[in-house]
Structures are given as structure tokens and as C-alpha cells.
Design an enzyme around this catalytic site. Structure first.
Site, PDB file in Angstrom:
ATOM      1  CD  GLU A 160      44.100  44.431  47.827  1.00 56.20           C
ATOM      2  OE1 GLU A 160      43.160  44.433  48.844  1.00 56.20           O
ATOM      3  OE2 GLU A 160      43.840  44.384  46.461  1.00 56.20           O
ATOM      4  CG  ASN A 203      49.423  40.186  45.123  1.00 51.37           C
ATOM      5  OD1 ASN A 203      49.749  40.515  44.106  1.00 51.37           O
ATOM      6  ND2 ASN A 203      47.594  41.162  44.778  1.00 51.37           N
ATOM      7  CG  HIS A 242      44.727  47.179  39.544  1.00 50.24           C
ATOM      8  ND1 HIS A 242      44.248  46.789  39.313  1.00 50.24           N
ATOM      9  CD2 HIS A 242      45.000  46.605  41.254  1.00 50.24           C
ATOM     10  CE1 HIS A 242      43.917  45.647  39.121  1.00 50.24           C
ATOM     11  NE2 HIS A 242      44.553  45.595  40.778  1.00 50.24           N
ATOM     12  CD  GLU A 277      45.568  41.703  41.816  1.00 53.13           C
ATOM     13  OE1 GLU A 277      44.683  42.799  41.670  1.00 53.13           O
ATOM     14  OE2 GLU A 277      45.949  40.929  42.587  1.00 53.13           O
ATOM     15  CG  ASP A 279      43.046  47.383  36.306  1.00 52.21           C
ATOM     16  OD1 ASP A 279      43.718  48.114  36.706  1.00 52.21           O
ATOM     17  OD2 ASP A 279      42.795  46.533  36.384  1.00 52.21           O
TER      18      ASP A 279
HETATM   19  O1  G3I Z   1      29.733  35.929  44.531  1.00 49.94           O
HETATM   20  C1  G3I Z   1      28.232  36.526  44.223  1.00 49.94           C
HETATM   21  C2  G3I Z   1      27.214  36.573  44.365  1.00 49.94           C
HETATM   22  O2  G3I Z   1      26.663  35.859  45.106  1.00 49.94           O
HETATM   23  C3  G3I Z   1      26.358  37.830  44.160  1.00 49.94           C
HETATM   24  O3  G3I Z   1      24.719  37.488  43.401  1.00 49.94           O
HETATM   25  C4  G3I Z   1      26.875  39.311  43.442  1.00 49.94           C
HETATM   26  C5  G3I Z   1      26.001  39.908  43.643  1.00 49.94           C
HETATM   27  O4  G3I Z   1      26.650  41.555  43.297  1.00 49.94           O
HETATM   28  O5  G3I Z   1      28.517  39.436  44.244  1.00 49.94           O
HETATM   29  C6  G3I Z   1      29.495  38.618  43.952  1.00 49.94           C
HETATM   30  O6  G3I Z   1      30.183  39.052  44.727  1.00 49.94           O
HETATM   31  C7  G3I Z   1      30.906  39.921  43.868  1.00 49.94           C
HETATM   32  C8  G3I Z   1      32.406  39.424  43.946  1.00 49.94           C
HETATM   33  O7  G3I Z   1      33.472  40.087  43.035  1.00 49.94           O
HETATM   34  C9  G3I Z   1      32.064  37.591  42.905  1.00 49.94           C
HETATM   35  O8  G3I Z   1      31.819  38.272  41.305  1.00 49.94           O
HETATM   36  C10 G3I Z   1      30.953  40.718  44.966  1.00 49.94           C
HETATM   37  O9  G3I Z   1      29.914  41.632  45.161  1.00 49.94           O
HETATM   38  C11 G3I Z   1      32.349  41.949  43.625  1.00 49.94           C
HETATM   39  O10 G3I Z   1      32.566  42.684  45.187  1.00 49.94           O
HETATM   40  C12 G3I Z   1      33.580  40.850  43.959  1.00 49.94           C
HETATM   41  O11 G3I Z   1      35.062  41.872  43.531  1.00 49.94           O
HETATM   42  C13 G3I Z   1      35.944  41.294  42.782  1.00 49.94           C
HETATM   43  C14 G3I Z   1      36.813  42.339  44.378  1.00 49.94           C
HETATM   44  O12 G3I Z   1      38.178  41.777  44.076  1.00 49.94           O
HETATM   45  C15 G3I Z   1      36.127  42.148  46.064  1.00 49.94           C
HETATM   46  O13 G3I Z   1      37.309  42.964  46.379  1.00 49.94           O
HETATM   47  C16 G3I Z   1      35.671  41.655  41.833  1.00 49.94           C
HETATM   48  O14 G3I Z   1      35.403  40.934  40.669  1.00 49.94           O
HETATM   49  C17 G3I Z   1      37.839  41.700  41.566  1.00 49.94           C
HETATM   50  O15 G3I Z   1      38.592  41.283  39.828  1.00 49.94           O
HETATM   51  C18 G3I Z   1      38.744  41.647  42.695  1.00 49.94           C
HETATM   52  O16 G3I Z   1      40.052  41.844  42.490  1.00 49.94           O
HETATM   53  C19 G3I Z   1      41.098  42.200  43.626  1.00 49.94           C
HETATM   54  C20 G3I Z   1      41.828  41.126  43.453  1.00 49.94           C
HETATM   55  O17 G3I Z   1      41.274  40.431  43.903  1.00 49.94           O
HETATM   56  C21 G3I Z   1      42.679  41.857  44.268  1.00 49.94           C
HETATM   57  N1  G3I Z   1      43.005  42.983  43.942  1.00 49.94           N
HETATM   58  C22 G3I Z   1      42.703  43.512  43.648  1.00 49.94           C
HETATM   59  C23 G3I Z   1      41.246  43.519  42.768  1.00 49.94           C
HETATM   60  C24 G3I Z   1      40.573  44.405  42.156  1.00 49.94           C
HETATM   61  O18 G3I Z   1      39.845  45.214  42.932  1.00 49.94           O
END
Ligand code: G3I
Length: 454
Positions: A160, A203, A242, A277, A279
Site C-alpha cells: 500500500e 501489494n 477488497h 485479500e 472479499d
Molecule cells: O493486537 C491488538 C491487541 O493487543 C488489542 O487488544 C486489540 C484491541 O482492539 O487490538 C489488537 O490489534 C488489532 C489487530 O488487528 C490485531 O488483531 C488492531 O486493533 C486492528 O486494527 C487490526 O486490524 C487489522 C488491520 O489489517 C490493521 O490495518 C485487521 O485484523 C486485518 O484484517 C487488516 O488486514 C489488512 C491487510 O493487512 C492489508 N490490506 C488491508 C487488510 C484489511 O484492512
């Protein structure tokens, strides 16, 4: 450039049109077994909840049965692998690599240089300091790629880096601000030096919105041309894909055709396209009907067609397994995956499965195994696994070896056209003349065949 596994038994493609049927089903077909036959990778992330053991057992069972490639939702990202400077944590990534090895799956690594999920210490200690940021990024890439050298087959080296609003670099990232766009070139060179056998990808999302100078894919294509001309080791472009259902959101402008155009342009540069990715979400809050889900299935199939048909496309990865565990809620979208909240396959699953069953790769007829043809119009699953067998006479389908089966008929585009539950003995298929896929199912046993109705 498809993957090079042997094309053993092209089951359905060798089936006779008309009343003859192939007889090559030694076991129930899965997305995975059909992906193997079609020489592609099909996969889904392991959701973050899996790493903590927080998912039901059938999640993992489905995952390893249906998919041959895996990527971690969050666990190989910068903040997960180097939460403090120089303190690397590979535990979760190792867990996934072990799972993949035990189940014979390919591993994707995601992601090395990204503006998001960068731990706070990077910016706090080194923000704006080019020399230090180069050192930090190089060290991170060398350690992480080095740790999984030979185990992670492909990496999202840069994720990105292009702005979402207009085709230019994303200027807000810590890497761009401190180093400039050359952080991208360097990241590829460093990763390649550590693991020369790994496939290295750029990516990004919104790459299905047209290949022209005003779109992200057009801007990216110019960069790929430059990287290739300059000898930067880039092997693939990952299209996150997405996307939104276009009927429930009229503003969404992406399309499978646009992404196919990008694949064709990349082929000229000897660079692969991977769908990384996928969906296909609906707007949150709307009522999603059965026909909406069937239309969603068709869109899943259209994206799959790119991977099946374009020689430089080999990967079809979905960003989640079940709608229950999906990041889409945060984007105001819902129901974008191929299993529902109860881990039951949705029409999109069927659409993908049937397309994989019916796809006939263009190849020499000599490649096909004529011994698979059966001269009778009766056919059976191979004895030992199930005694389920079906026989077609006119429009009457007779089923033996089962007490109450579900019978489903799909057209050759994977659209459901007929279904009957609790069929005991036989059922009249209410379909017009033509070629179809029939699937009969009882419990976990199923049989899928191509039929011709005259
Ligand atoms: O690890 C912390 C944890 O310690 C905390 O308790 C919790 C509370 O909300 O948050 C946790 O972190 C989260 C993390 O996922 C792990 O679960 C973040 O808040 C959350 O924002 C994060 O979201 C991820 C997101 O990327 C971040 O940008 C999504 O799960 C994940 O599906 C998403 O994946 C991205 C790809 O990497 C890149 N392309 C887009 C895609 C969708 O956004």
C-alpha cells in the site's frame, strides 16, 4: 507461470459430453483438491483469533481441507515481529509455518514495509531520519526474511505505498517521509539478497479500478516497468481486491475485467498477478437476500476466472474464512466471505467449487487421459469411500447407496438452477436441455458429476 504440480487426472475435463461420465472421484472434491488439479493456489488467511486458539475446531478443519496456501492476518507484520527495536518475536509466525508444513500448504508472508502496523518506536526514535530509517528497515527485512528463509515462499515486500486518492505515492508513511520512494526499491533488493528463491510482491488495493494514468493500477504499472527496467527483483503484484457488491453499492467502480487488464499488462513484463485479500462485501445494514448471495458468488467466480485463465496469475486468496471473523465490519461492509457465520458454505463457495470443477484448461488433447472415460451412463464414487452412485435416465436422476440426499444442479457458470432435499431413490430434474453439474450430498459424503440433459 502457473504452479508446476502435475496435472493428474483432469477429472471433469475428460468427461464425455452426452451420456458418458468420467469415473475419477477417489474422494470428495474440495477447493483444495481442485486447485491442485488446476495448478493454482487457493487460500484464506488464518485469522488472528486462530493463533490464540479462540476458534472452533471445524474452522481449522475447513481451512486445511479447502485451501493450499495460507497467510497470517496480522502475525507477520512489523508490529508483531519486532514490537521493540531489535526484539524479534516469531512465535505466531512459526506456529503458522508449522501448521502449513504439517498440512502441505504454501506460505505467504505479509507484510514487510507498510505504513500501517508499524510499532511506535520507529517513528518516535527515528522519524524523519533517513539514515536510521534505512538501517531499521534493512535490519527488519533481513531478520524476518532470514528467519523464514526457504519456508515462506512469497513475501509482500511493500504494501500500500500508493495514495488512495490520486495516483501518486502515499506521502504520509513513515518510510516515505523519512526515506522517499526509494525505500521501495531498497526493500526488494534487501529481501532478495536474503532469500533469492522467494517470490517478492508489491501489494495494494483498488487495483481493479482500471489501468489508466488516473487510476492506481496505471500509476503502479509505470513503477513496475521502471523497477523491471532497473533490475529491481519484483516478481509479482498482489491485488488485495477488497471489493463491494456493485448492485448494493452503485458507487463502486472496480471490475474483474479491469483486473484482468492489469494481469495482461504485467504479463508483458514477466510479472505475476496474485489476488491476495479478496472479499466482496455488501453495505452494512442492508438485508442481504439469497439472490444477492448468488450474485456475490458470480463475482467471486469472475475473479477466479482471471486466476484460471491468465497464464501469469496463480493465486486466489480470500481475506477470511467465515463472515463471523472478518475485518469488513470496520469498513461498513458485511458478509464478504464464502462461509457464513455458522461456517456453512455460501453460494459463493459453490460458485467457486463448480467453476473449478468445470474449468477446462486450453491444452493439447493428447494431455487428457482418455482412460478416464466411462462407456456407460452409470457412475459411482470409488468403492471403499462411499457406495453413493447415481444414474441418469432422461431427466430422472436415480440415487443408490444413500437414504436422503440433497440434490443440486448448477449451470456451467456455477449458478444454482435446481435443488431438492431429502431425495429418496430418484428425483425428476426440472431443468431445460443442456450441460450441467449435479451434486448429490448426504452428510459429509458427496458426489459431483457433469451431466447432459437432452
Ligand atoms: O493486537 C491488538 C491487541 O493487543 C488489542 O487488544 C486489540 C484491541 O482492539 O487490538 C489488537 O490489534 C488489532 C489487530 O488487528 C490485531 O488483531 C488492531 O486493533 C486492528 O486494527 C487490526 O486490524 C487489522 C488491520 O489489517 C490493521 O490495518 C485487521 O485484523 C486485518 O484484517 C487488516 O488486514 C489488512 C491487510 O493487512 C492489508 N490490506 C488491508 C487488510 C484489511 O484492512
Amino acid at each position: 507461470m502457473k504452479i508446476t504440480r502435475s496435472l493428474s487426472g483432469v477429472a471433469l475435463s475428460a468427461a464425455l459430453l452426452g451420456v458418458g461420465f468420467s469415473n475419477a472421484f477417489a474422494e470428495e472434491e474440495t477447493l483444495r483438491s481442485l486447485a491442485d488439479k488446476n495448478n493454482i493456489y487457493i487460500g484464506a488467511i488464518l485469522n488472528s483469533q486462530w493463533f490464540g486458539g479462540g476458534l472452533p475446531g471445524n474452522y481449522e478443519q475447513i481451512h486445511k481441507t479447502q485451501f493450499n496456501i495460507v497467510v497470517a492476518e496480522n502475525e507477520m507484520k512489523f508490529d508483531a515481529t519486532e514490537p521493540s527495536e531489535g526484539q524479534f518475536n516469531y512465535n505466531n509466525g512459526d506456529k503458522m509455518v508449522k501448521y502449513a508444513q504439517q498440512n502441505g500448504m504454501r506460505v505467504r508472508g505479509h507484510a514487510l514495509a507498510w505504513h500501517s502496523q508499524v510499532p511506535g518506536w520507529v517513528n518516535q526514535k527515528y522519524g524523519g531520519n533517513k539514515k536510521e530509517l534505512l538501517r531499521v528497515l534493512k535490519n527488519h527485512i533481513e531478520k524476518v526474511v532470514g528467519h523464514w528463509k526457504g519456508q515462506v515462499a512469497e513475501w509482500d515486500v511493500v504494501n500500500e505505498a500508493i495514495s488512495n486518492n490520486e495516483p501518486q505515492w502515499r506521502t504520509g508513511s513513515v518510510w516515505y517521509q523519512g526515506i522517499g520512494p526509494e525505500f521501495i526499491d531498497s526493500a526488494f533488493v534487501w529481501a532478495h539478497a536474503v532469500d533469492p528463491d522467494a517470490e517478492l510482491c508489491y501489494n495494494d488495493y483498488n487495483l481493479e479500478q482500471g489501468v489508466n494514468p488516473k487510476a492506481k493500477a496505471g500509476f503502479l504499472l509505470e513503477q513496475v516497468k521502471r523497477w523491471v527496467a532497473n533490475g529491481i527483483p519484483i516478481h509479482c503484484v498482489g491485488s488485495q481486491t477488497h471489493v463491494e457488491d456493485t448492485t448494493t453499492d452503485k458507487h463502486f467502480i472496480g471490475s474483474p475485467d479491469s483486473l484482468r487488464s492489469l494481469a495482461k499488462e504485467l504479463a508483458k513484463l514477466n510479472v505475476k498477478l496474485k489476488i491476495t485479500e479478496l472479499d466482496i462485501g455488501f453495505k452494512s445494514g442492508i438485508n442481504v437476500s439469497k439472490s444477492d448471495l448468488e450474485r456475490q458468488g458470480q463475482t467471486f467466480r469472475q475473479y477466479l476466472d482471471i486466476v484460471l485463465e491468465e497464464p501469469n496469475a496463480d493465486t486466489y486468496l480470500i481475506w477470511g474464512v467465515s463472515d463471523k471473523w472478518s475485518w469488513l465490519g470496520g469498513l461498513n461492509r458485511q458478509k464478504g466471505l464464502i462461509y457464513d457465520d455458522n461456517l456453512q458454505p455460501k453460494p459463493a463457495f459453490d460458485s467457486i467449487l463448480v467453476r473449478l470443477q468445470t474449468y477446462e484448461p486450453p491444452q493439447d488433447s493428447s494431455d487428457k487421459d482418455s482412460t478416464e472415460k466411462d462407456s456407460t451412463d452409470a457412475f459411482k464414487a470409488i468403492a471403499g469411500l462411499t457406495s453413493l452412485s447415481i444414474h441418469l435416465s432422461g431427466r430422472t436422476l436415480s440415487i443408490a447407496g444413500a437414504t436422503a440426499t440433497k440434490v443440486e444442479i448448477f449451470d456451467m457458470q456455477g449458478r444454482p438452477v435446481f435443488s431438492a432435499k431429502n431425495v429418496k431413490g430418484s428425483v425428476d430434474l426440472k431443468v431445460t436441455e443442456g450441460l450441467y453439474i449435479v451434486r448429490v450430498r448426504e452428510g459429509s459424503v458427496s458426489l459431483t458429476k457433469r451431466i447432459a440433459i437432452h
